[in-house]
Scaffold this motif. Sequence first.
Motif, short mmCIF file in Angstrom:
data_model
loop_
_atom_site.label_atom_id
_atom_site.label_comp_id
_atom_site.label_asym_id
_atom_site.label_seq_id
_atom_site.Cartn_x
_atom_site.Cartn_y
_atom_site.Cartn_z
N GLU A 199 0.82 -1.21 0.00
CA GLU A 199 0.00 0.00 0.00
C GLU A 199 0.86 1.27 0.00
O GLU A 199 0.62 2.17 -0.80
CB GLU A 199 -0.93 0.01 1.21
N THR A 200 1.83 1.33 0.88
CA THR A 200 2.63 2.55 1.01
C THR A 200 3.96 2.41 0.28
O THR A 200 4.35 1.33 -0.16
CB THR A 200 2.91 2.84 2.49
N ASP A 202 6.78 2.65 1.68
CA ASP A 202 7.62 1.78 2.52
C ASP A 202 7.34 0.31 2.21
O ASP A 202 8.27 -0.51 2.12
CB ASP A 202 7.38 2.06 4.00
N ASP A 203 6.05 -0.03 2.07
CA ASP A 203 5.69 -1.40 1.70
C ASP A 203 6.34 -1.80 0.38
O ASP A 203 6.89 -2.90 0.25
CB ASP A 203 4.17 -1.54 1.56
N ARG A 342 2.56 7.56 -0.01
CA ARG A 342 3.44 7.73 1.14
C ARG A 342 2.60 7.72 2.42
O ARG A 342 1.54 8.35 2.48
CB ARG A 342 4.21 9.04 1.05
N SER A 343 3.07 7.01 3.42
CA SER A 343 2.36 6.92 4.69
C SER A 343 2.09 8.33 5.24
O SER A 343 2.98 9.18 5.25
CB SER A 343 3.18 6.12 5.71
N GLY A 344 0.86 8.57 5.68
CA GLY A 344 0.47 9.88 6.21
C GLY A 344 -0.36 10.69 5.25
O GLY A 344 -1.02 11.66 5.66
N LYS A 347 -4.94 8.52 0.87
CA LYS A 347 -4.81 7.69 -0.32
C LYS A 347 -5.92 7.95 -1.34
O LYS A 347 -5.77 7.64 -2.52
CB LYS A 347 -4.76 6.21 0.05
#
Length: 556
Positions: A199-200, A202-203, A342-344, A347
């Motif tokens: 999803e992100t 980082d993922d 990106r997380s935060g 989406k």
Amino acid sequence: MWKFVRKTGVLLLTLSLAACDTQLVSEPPYSSEPSELVEPPSVEWNRNDVYELGKEPLNVSFYAHYSYYNMPKWGGDPSSKWIMENKKIHIQPISVEGNSPSKLQKMIAGRKLPDLIWGQRDVDLDRLRQAGLLVPLDDYIEKYPNLRTWAGSKVLNLLRSPDGKIYYFPNYYSDRAYGNAGYVVNKKIYMELGSPQLETTDDLYLYLQRVKERYPDVVPFESGLAQEGHGIDQLFSAFKEDNFSFTRYYAVVDVDSDQMTSIYKDEGFRESVKYAARLMREGLMTQDAFTQTEDQVAEKLMSGRVAVYAGADPVKLAMPAHTELSANDPDNGYFFIEPIYRSGLDKSKIYPGTYNVLGWNVSAITTSAANPEAIFAMLDWMTGPEGSSVQLWGPPGPDGYWDGFKEDGETPNFTTKYSEDPEGLAKIQSVSGDMIWVGNTKFLDQTKIKFEEALPEEKQNWATYWQKKITWDSQGDATPFINLHPMPDTKEGDIHRKVREIWLKARADSVFALSDTEVEKILDNAHELSMENGFQTYLLYITDKWHENLHKLEGE
């Protein structure tokens, strides 16, 4: 302040890229040279005298204003063969000779133009319009039904030139969301790695690392043609909400000032470049991203040597690859995932691609055409239900993929072959997709969705399934950002040329940077060099053009 409608899509509706081995057929003998420049033919206008396609041969010289484009043999695939035999339309392509700007200039200097030009709604076509070399289409639009019916007043008004007339016939226009941009994942590799969360950003990074460790012969992240922004533009979208302008104007919207500002100073863009550079230097991204060809990308996908593929239209290459890989193994092939973010960030405001109601590009009839009305009648038929159906689904008939229309006269009667022979349909579309010059996205999308929804999931068309499930709901409406580029023979146009050269070099250099610090230095230098060459003047110009578009849209 403006309001954006969350819709979908970018560019093409093209469904596949599979080889077509249909036997070539001969065309009537006539010159492949474009016609000489002449004044528009003086004919008496009769609104009731509609040109009838098929009553006589219609020979049309055609030029695509793209350096990379080569038109398939007209009559060499089932769709164009049917059109040639039943409508007596014969298209003769004019070679671009590998350099579209040079070719167009040669034709103008030699006082020869083709009957029909297909290309971007940009300065090259507009210069032809200003020189009086394009035929206004307004009377034909009123006389023939399909464009005015399917495009509607909003699209037609956006096509109007400063003189109030319409010179361009749009391609893939629609009043609703469409598009294919996004991320495609190798199903077999994903399942073997335990189907982890993707999803992100980082993922994605962690997943690509695992792919590299376990599958040394696989490309973890395939960008496609990075020199065109493919892949890396999708990564940019992951780091910025409401990103509608992307990189084509080297600028982003500053919501506080309501101005277009330098992309080099945008934090989301800078983060995305650092991310892409990290993938590149750690071997997680295609190392020849800026030099590879589309055929090379297709081969990697077809052999299953790609873990994640992102682009403006991944359907084009991923669909035939999926068909090939899943034919003998249902656990193999490719599938779309929701856009990476990106997380935060929110989406729901991440758009890996954009669309606009005018669609992709346009066709223009030149004053060299001996019978411009006949050519318009051809285009209008091609954009209508019958022409669209023949081009995308092949010839009609009980042995084909569709057999005539239902009682409404516009909904095709799809045969069982449509769902039972996806490989054959993909072969037809792999060729005809390159000859759809006036695509009617609204008709094509609503038609295939109606039919596909009635089929069990395993029989649904791969592209249509993922368009409905993911891609159409994950694109942004970029209609306010169309046609911002200045004319080349203006002060702003000269600045744009210089800024573009700086941009192309900075984009490639930054992705190959060895550290985040080096990325920042490259982007800062590009910004400063652009400013020294009048970047601020250009930014003010495209801001004004953007505001003009907003006013037009608000007035609808």
